[in-house]
Motif scaffolding. Structure first.
Motif, PDB file in Angstrom:
ATOM      1  N   ARG A  59       2.231   4.079  21.664  1.00 26.35           N
ATOM      2  CA  ARG A  59       1.945   4.878  22.871  1.00 26.35           C
ATOM      3  C   ARG A  59       1.717   3.965  24.075  1.00 26.35           C
ATOM      4  O   ARG A  59       2.223   4.233  25.171  1.00 26.35           O
ATOM      5  N   ASP A  60       0.966   2.879  23.881  1.00 21.30           N
ATOM      6  CA  ASP A  60       0.729   1.936  24.985  1.00 21.30           C
ATOM      7  C   ASP A  60       2.036   1.289  25.431  1.00 21.30           C
ATOM      8  O   ASP A  60       2.270   1.101  26.638  1.00 21.30           O
ATOM      9  N   PHE A  61       2.889   0.938  24.473  1.00 20.54           N
ATOM     10  CA  PHE A  61       4.183   0.334  24.789  1.00 20.54           C
ATOM     11  C   PHE A  61       5.058   1.313  25.563  1.00 20.54           C
ATOM     12  O   PHE A  61       5.668   0.964  26.585  1.00 20.54           O
ATOM     13  N   ILE A  62       5.104   2.566  25.112  1.00 25.35           N
ATOM     14  CA  ILE A  62       5.896   3.606  25.781  1.00 25.35           C
ATOM     15  C   ILE A  62       5.369   3.848  27.197  1.00 25.35           C
ATOM     16  O   ILE A  62       6.150   4.025  28.146  1.00 25.35           O
ATOM     17  N   THR A  63       4.049   3.842  27.352  1.00 21.56           N
ATOM     18  CA  THR A  63       3.449   4.024  28.679  1.00 21.56           C
ATOM     19  C   THR A  63       3.923   2.942  29.632  1.00 21.56           C
ATOM     20  O   THR A  63       4.295   3.213  30.784  1.00 21.56           O
ATOM     21  N   GLY A  64       3.923   1.686  29.170  1.00 20.71           N
ATOM     22  CA  GLY A  64       4.390   0.589  30.009  1.00 20.71           C
ATOM     23  C   GLY A  64       5.854   0.702  30.355  1.00 20.71           C
ATOM     24  O   GLY A  64       6.259   0.477  31.506  1.00 20.71           O
ATOM     25  N   LEU A  65       6.675   1.082  29.376  1.00 21.65           N
ATOM     26  CA  LEU A  65       8.112   1.241  29.614  1.00 21.65           C
ATOM     27  C   LEU A  65       8.378   2.353  30.631  1.00 21.65           C
ATOM     28  O   LEU A  65       9.261   2.227  31.486  1.00 21.65           O
ATOM     29  N   LYS A  66       7.612   3.441  30.536  1.00 23.35           N
ATOM     30  CA  LYS A  66       7.797   4.564  31.459  1.00 23.35           C
ATOM     31  C   LYS A  66       7.406   4.159  32.883  1.00 23.35           C
ATOM     32  O   LYS A  66       8.125   4.446  33.845  1.00 23.35           O
ATOM     33  N   LYS A  67       6.275   3.486  33.034  1.00 20.78           N
ATOM     34  CA  LYS A  67       5.831   3.067  34.367  1.00 20.78           C
ATOM     35  C   LYS A  67       6.770   2.030  34.973  1.00 20.78           C
ATOM     36  O   LYS A  67       6.895   1.931  36.200  1.00 20.78           O
ATOM     37  N   ALA A  68       7.445   1.255  34.103  1.00 21.64           N
ATOM     38  CA  ALA A  68       8.395   0.246  34.590  1.00 21.64           C
ATOM     39  C   ALA A  68       9.750   0.855  34.917  1.00 21.64           C
ATOM     40  O   ALA A  68      10.631   0.164  35.442  1.00 21.64           O
ATOM     41  N   GLY A  69       9.942   2.152  34.617  1.00 21.74           N
ATOM     42  CA  GLY A  69      11.212   2.820  34.902  1.00 21.74           C
ATOM     43  C   GLY A  69      12.290   2.539  33.878  1.00 21.74           C
ATOM     44  O   GLY A  69      13.464   2.844  34.103  1.00 21.74           O
ATOM     45  N   ILE A  70      11.906   1.998  32.729  1.00 20.39           N
ATOM     46  CA  ILE A  70      12.890   1.670  31.688  1.00 20.39           C
ATOM     47  C   ILE A  70      13.211   2.903  30.854  1.00 20.39           C
ATOM     48  O   ILE A  70      14.340   3.073  30.386  1.00 20.39           O
ATOM     49  N   ILE A  71      12.225   3.769  30.672  1.00 16.23           N
ATOM     50  CA  ILE A  71      12.449   5.059  30.026  1.00 16.23           C
ATOM     51  C   ILE A  71      11.934   6.146  30.951  1.00 16.23           C
ATOM     52  O   ILE A  71      11.199   5.873  31.905  1.00 16.23           O
ATOM     53  N   ALA A  72      12.324   7.396  30.670  1.00 13.38           N
ATOM     54  CA  ALA A  72      11.879   8.510  31.506  1.00 13.38           C
ATOM     55  C   ALA A  72      11.632   9.728  30.633  1.00 13.38           C
ATOM     56  O   ALA A  72      12.272   9.905  29.584  1.00 13.38           O
ATOM     57  N   GLU A  73      10.699  10.548  31.069  1.00 17.17           N
ATOM     58  CA  GLU A  73      10.432  11.803  30.362  1.00 17.17           C
ATOM     59  C   GLU A  73      11.563  12.789  30.662  1.00 17.17           C
ATOM     60  O   GLU A  73      11.996  12.919  31.807  1.00 17.17           O
ATOM     61  N   VAL A  74      12.028  13.496  29.618  1.00 20.31           N
ATOM     62  CA  VAL A  74      13.122  14.450  29.819  1.00 20.31           C
ATOM     63  C   VAL A  74      12.679  15.896  29.619  1.00 20.31           C
ATOM     64  O   VAL A  74      13.181  16.801  30.278  1.00 20.31           O
ATOM     65  N   ARG A  75      11.729  16.111  28.725  1.00 20.36           N
ATOM     66  CA  ARG A  75      11.261  17.487  28.530  1.00 20.36           C
ATOM     67  C   ARG A  75       9.982  17.485  27.709  1.00 20.36           C
ATOM     68  O   ARG A  75       9.616  16.471  27.114  1.00 20.36           O
ATOM     69  N   ARG A  76       9.314  18.652  27.703  1.00 18.01           N
ATOM     70  CA  ARG A  76       8.111  18.841  26.897  1.00 18.01           C
ATOM     71  C   ARG A  76       8.283  20.104  26.060  1.00 18.01           C
ATOM     72  O   ARG A  76       8.899  21.070  26.491  1.00 18.01           O
ATOM     73  N   GLU A  77       7.687  20.042  24.884  1.00 15.40           N
ATOM     74  CA  GLU A  77       7.812  21.157  23.956  1.00 15.40           C
ATOM     75  C   GLU A  77       6.427  21.502  23.420  1.00 15.40           C
ATOM     76  O   GLU A  77       5.733  20.638  22.870  1.00 15.40           O
ATOM     77  N   LYS A  78       6.008  22.753  23.593  1.00 16.97           N
ATOM     78  CA  LYS A  78       4.696  23.172  23.115  1.00 16.97           C
ATOM     79  C   LYS A  78       4.693  23.164  21.589  1.00 16.97           C
ATOM     80  O   LYS A  78       5.597  23.686  20.949  1.00 16.97           O
ATOM     81  N   LEU A  79       3.677  22.556  21.029  1.00 18.28           N
ATOM     82  CA  LEU A  79       3.575  22.505  19.581  1.00 18.28           C
ATOM     83  C   LEU A  79       3.086  23.845  19.042  1.00 18.28           C
ATOM     84  O   LEU A  79       2.194  24.470  19.620  1.00 18.28           O
ATOM     85  N   PRO A  80       3.661  24.328  17.941  1.00 21.83           N
ATOM     86  CA  PRO A  80       3.258  25.632  17.392  1.00 21.83           C
ATOM     87  C   PRO A  80       1.819  25.595  16.880  1.00 21.83           C
ATOM     88  O   PRO A  80       1.349  24.580  16.363  1.00 21.83           O
TER      89      PRO A  80
END
Length: 237
Positions: A59-80
């Motif tokens: 999660r920490d690694f993904i957070t850094g990648l997202k803030k650096a613009g290397i990855i991006a959020e595409v959608r959210r899905e409500k958990l049942p």
């Protein structure tokens, strides 16, 4: 579980890990490989499991990648059967840095340019094929945009020599002169520079081979990975 038993098990598993047929990859490298494989859409849990990395570390690694613009959020899905506030977030890869995992912190800062520096030095050794010392390698490999330090060049030459890429063409003489190294015939393995990894080993992506290992360190695996965990150890955490 007694501490001595856990340490012994870790040492045994670590030895098997480092001596495996496939070269050792750090937890972040394994997660990065999973991200590249599922570049169109992935979740933190998915790449954590594929990369055998602890969820919080992933999660920490993904957070850094997202803030650096290397990855991006595409959608959210409500958990049942969960609160409306609990959503599963899907990401996609938007900037592929290639095989080597980008070095980012949790704030999204991209750390260092070691891969670029190594490539510049490796290209110099491949193109010149002449004996060079650390001072010469640093000077030839540097440009206006990229500065290679003598210390970095000295370390890279020494590790490549230990790994069997280079021969000593002229021995060092105390503080008067530095040793000169030359690329051996047949050791120009390809355009990708051999990597000096955190485990103090030289890995050649061109041949997918660990060429040299000074001292296999398992600190990162113990801290962030799951390869060394069995059920009993997981319950102890």
């Amino acid at each position: 579980m007694q501490a001595g038993t856990k340490l012994s098990l870790t040492q045994e598993l670590g030895s098997n890990l480092m001596n495996a047929g496939q070269p050792y990859q750090s937890p972040r490298q394994r997660v990065w490989t999973a991200i590249r494989k599922h570049r169109e859409e992935f979740t933190i849990k998915q790449v954590a499991e594929l990369g055998q990395m602890k969820y919080d570390s992933t999660r920490d690694f993904i957070t850094g990648l997202k803030k650096a613009g290397i990855i991006a959020e595409v959608r959210r899905e409500k958990l049942p059967n969960m609160s409306k506030k609990i959503e599963l977030i899907y990401f996609k890869l938007v900037e592929d840095y290639g095989y080597n995992t980008p070095s980012v912190d949790r704030q999204g800062n991209i750390l260092g340019k070691s891969a670029t520096v190594n490539k510049a030095m490796w290209n110099t050794l491949r193109i010149t094929k002449q004996p060079v010392n650390a001072i010469e390698l640093a000077a030839i490999s540097s440009t206006d945009e990229l500065q290679v330090s003598i210390e970095t060049a000295d370390s890279y030459l020494r590790f490549l020599h230990h790994a069997g890429y280079l021969k000593i063409a002229r021995v060092a003489h105390h503080a008067v002169r530095k040793a000169k190294y030359q690329l051996l015939p047949g050791m120009d393995t390809g355009p990708i520079p051999p990597q000096i990894q955190r485990a103090k080993q030289v890995f050649d992506p061109n041949t997918n081979t660990v060429m040299y290992s000074e001292r296999p360190e398992l600190e990162e695996e113990i801290k962030h990975g799951t390869l060394l965990l069995n059920d009993e150890e997981i319950n102890d955490e």
